[in-house]
Design an enzyme around this catalytic site. Sequence first.
Site, PDB file in Angstrom:
ATOM      1  N   CYS A  12       0.872  -1.176   0.000  1.00 15.16           N
ATOM      2  CA  CYS A  12       0.000   0.000   0.000  1.00 15.16           C
ATOM      3  C   CYS A  12       0.911   1.228   0.000  1.00 15.16           C
ATOM      4  O   CYS A  12       2.128   1.117   0.199  1.00 15.16           O
ATOM      5  CB  CYS A  12      -0.885  -0.003   1.234  1.00 15.16           C
ATOM      6  SG  CYS A  12       0.086   0.097   2.740  1.00 15.16           S
ATOM      7  N   HIS A  74       3.493   1.505  11.395  1.00 13.73           N
ATOM      8  CA  HIS A  74       2.489   1.289  12.457  1.00 13.73           C
ATOM      9  C   HIS A  74       2.481   2.411  13.489  1.00 13.73           C
ATOM     10  O   HIS A  74       1.527   2.533  14.247  1.00 13.73           O
ATOM     11  CB  HIS A  74       2.802  -0.001  13.229  1.00 13.73           C
ATOM     12  CG  HIS A  74       2.831  -1.220  12.382  1.00 13.73           C
ATOM     13  ND1 HIS A  74       1.814  -1.542  11.534  1.00 13.73           N
ATOM     14  CD2 HIS A  74       3.728  -2.237  12.281  1.00 13.73           C
ATOM     15  CE1 HIS A  74       2.098  -2.688  10.938  1.00 13.73           C
ATOM     16  NE2 HIS A  74       3.258  -3.122  11.358  1.00 13.73           N
ATOM     17  N   CYS A  96       2.719   5.863   9.027  1.00 14.25           N
ATOM     18  CA  CYS A  96       1.817   6.186   7.917  1.00 14.25           C
ATOM     19  C   CYS A  96       0.934   7.373   8.324  1.00 14.25           C
ATOM     20  O   CYS A  96       0.375   7.372   9.430  1.00 14.25           O
ATOM     21  CB  CYS A  96       0.950   4.973   7.582  1.00 14.25           C
ATOM     22  SG  CYS A  96      -0.261   5.360   6.313  1.00 14.25           S
ATOM     23  N   HIS A 124      -1.312  -5.737  18.559  1.00 15.72           N
ATOM     24  CA  HIS A 124      -0.757  -5.228  17.299  1.00 15.72           C
ATOM     25  C   HIS A 124      -0.030  -3.903  17.555  1.00 15.72           C
ATOM     26  O   HIS A 124      -0.550  -3.030  18.253  1.00 15.72           O
ATOM     27  CB  HIS A 124      -1.881  -5.027  16.275  1.00 15.72           C
ATOM     28  CG  HIS A 124      -1.374  -4.806  14.894  1.00 15.72           C
ATOM     29  ND1 HIS A 124      -0.877  -3.584  14.480  1.00 15.72           N
ATOM     30  CD2 HIS A 124      -1.241  -5.644  13.841  1.00 15.72           C
ATOM     31  CE1 HIS A 124      -0.482  -3.688  13.223  1.00 15.72           C
ATOM     32  NE2 HIS A 124      -0.694  -4.930  12.809  1.00 15.72           N
ATOM     33  N   GLU A 126       0.406  -1.254  15.867  1.00 16.17           N
ATOM     34  CA  GLU A 126      -0.336  -0.026  15.532  1.00 16.17           C
ATOM     35  C   GLU A 126      -1.288   0.346  16.674  1.00 16.17           C
ATOM     36  O   GLU A 126      -1.387   1.511  17.072  1.00 16.17           O
ATOM     37  CB  GLU A 126      -1.133  -0.232  14.233  1.00 16.17           C
ATOM     38  CG  GLU A 126      -1.937   0.998  13.866  1.00 16.17           C
ATOM     39  CD  GLU A 126      -2.931   0.728  12.752  1.00 16.17           C
ATOM     40  OE1 GLU A 126      -2.529   0.209  11.696  1.00 16.17           O
ATOM     41  OE2 GLU A 126      -4.118   1.049  12.942  1.00 16.17           O
ATOM     42  N   SER A 217       1.485 -11.226   9.086  1.00 10.34           N
ATOM     43  CA  SER A 217       0.884  -9.969   8.638  1.00 10.34           C
ATOM     44  C   SER A 217      -0.616 -10.024   8.866  1.00 10.34           C
ATOM     45  O   SER A 217      -1.319 -10.867   8.302  1.00 10.34           O
ATOM     46  CB  SER A 217       1.186  -9.766   7.144  1.00 10.34           C
ATOM     47  OG  SER A 217       0.197  -8.968   6.545  1.00 10.34           O
ATOM     48  N   ASN A 219      -2.953  -7.925   7.947  1.00 11.92           N
ATOM     49  CA  ASN A 219      -3.811  -7.603   6.796  1.00 11.92           C
ATOM     50  C   ASN A 219      -3.826  -8.734   5.774  1.00 11.92           C
ATOM     51  O   ASN A 219      -4.849  -8.999   5.148  1.00 11.92           O
ATOM     52  CB  ASN A 219      -3.432  -6.236   6.199  1.00 11.92           C
ATOM     53  CG  ASN A 219      -2.184  -6.274   5.357  1.00 11.92           C
ATOM     54  OD1 ASN A 219      -2.229  -6.624   4.194  1.00 11.92           O
ATOM     55  ND2 ASN A 219      -1.041  -5.917   5.936  1.00 11.92           N
ATOM     56  N   SER A 261       1.674  -5.509   2.844  1.00 16.79           N
ATOM     57  CA  SER A 261       3.089  -5.539   3.211  1.00 16.79           C
ATOM     58  C   SER A 261       3.882  -6.519   2.333  1.00 16.79           C
ATOM     59  O   SER A 261       4.990  -6.908   2.680  1.00 16.79           O
ATOM     60  CB  SER A 261       3.223  -5.923   4.688  1.00 16.79           C
ATOM     61  OG  SER A 261       2.415  -7.045   4.969  1.00 16.79           O
TER      62      SER A 261
HETATM   63  S1  SF4 Z   1       0.242   1.578   6.131  1.00 19.11           S
HETATM   64 FE1  SF4 Z   1      -1.774   0.979   6.876  1.00 19.11          FE
HETATM   65  S2  SF4 Z   1      -2.877   2.863   7.092  1.00 19.11           S
HETATM   66 FE2  SF4 Z   1      -1.129   3.320   5.820  1.00 19.11          FE
HETATM   67  S3  SF4 Z   1      -1.851   3.119   3.691  1.00 19.11           S
HETATM   68 FE3  SF4 Z   1      -1.021   1.132   4.341  1.00 19.11          FE
HETATM   69  S4  SF4 Z   1      -2.790  -0.032   5.122  1.00 19.11           S
HETATM   70 FE4  SF4 Z   1      -3.345   2.145   5.047  1.00 19.11          FE
END
Ligand code: SF4
Length: 296
Positions: A12, A74, A96, A124, A126, A217, A219, A261
């Site tokens: 991402c 995070h 982020c 977690h 984050e 991970s 996600n 990730s």
């Molecule tokens: S690091 Fe997390 S919050 Fe930032 S863009 Fe990626 S998924 Fe979204």
Amino acid sequence: MEIKIAKSAGFCWGVKRAVNMAVEAVEKGRGRALCLGELIHNRREIERLKKLGMSFIDDMESVREGDTVVIRSHGVAPQVVEFLRRKGAGIVDATCPFVKDVQEKALKLQKGGYPVLILGNPKHPEVIGIAGHVRNPMIINTLKELEELPKMAKLGVVCQTTLNLNFFREAIAILSLKVKELKVYNTICSATSIRQKEARELAEKVDVMLVVGGKNSSNTTKLYQIAKSVNAKSFHIESKEEIEREWFEGARTVGITAGASTPQWVIEEIVKEVREISQGGNRSGRGVCETAGREL
Ligand code: SF4
């Protein structure tokens, strides 16, 4: 076999940014380049960064004056940053911006007099970082715990950026019956919800679904759970070595997605492997594999 790759598979925006900042810290930073915890939950990308010269530490005590410390996407609690500054370390804050926004919203809720509830996994990083921005937040990640909450006059809610959207919906439905004044920020990152939607749609269409990314991970694991719920032949893999040829027996279509990730080079490796399996199974020797959905 036709190979269909989810449009947003892989890094991402926030992770890509963090990795770039980490590489720059190795190249240009003062002293040792250290990252607090794993930069991203992907073992193979971590190995690549180690080879470039990045060290990963869990113990902040080992930081020395002059080191450059990368804060991962995070984020961390403010106390962590203060501690590192007192140690004389340079800080590269790769938190982020979307995670920063959750931290700020949690603080805003607290300042507005709302007890803060964070929906997410209490272990977690984050969530630990968000929790560090407010006093005594509640952290909940099961519907059962939410059902057990007492009635409340006020409550402010934020959530982990990678939270499952369906869980969020159900959680808010429960809270709305318990809390008189409920203020909710939906802080699920759209990168997450888009990947989850694409994973579901693709898994529904294909014979075999591969979800690529670290087993640690969160996600990626959520993408796998979503895929598996609609397609029993869904597999979570970190590397091509885990792929088994039997998975593809009789399959005409294979879907591939990857967590936020997962680096592009790992996805490419998987696609190449599936393509080779596909071509190996074709007696004519001609490739019958196509990439759909997005370019690699
Ligand atoms: S690091 Fe997390 S919050 Fe930032 S863009 Fe990626 S998924 Fe979204």
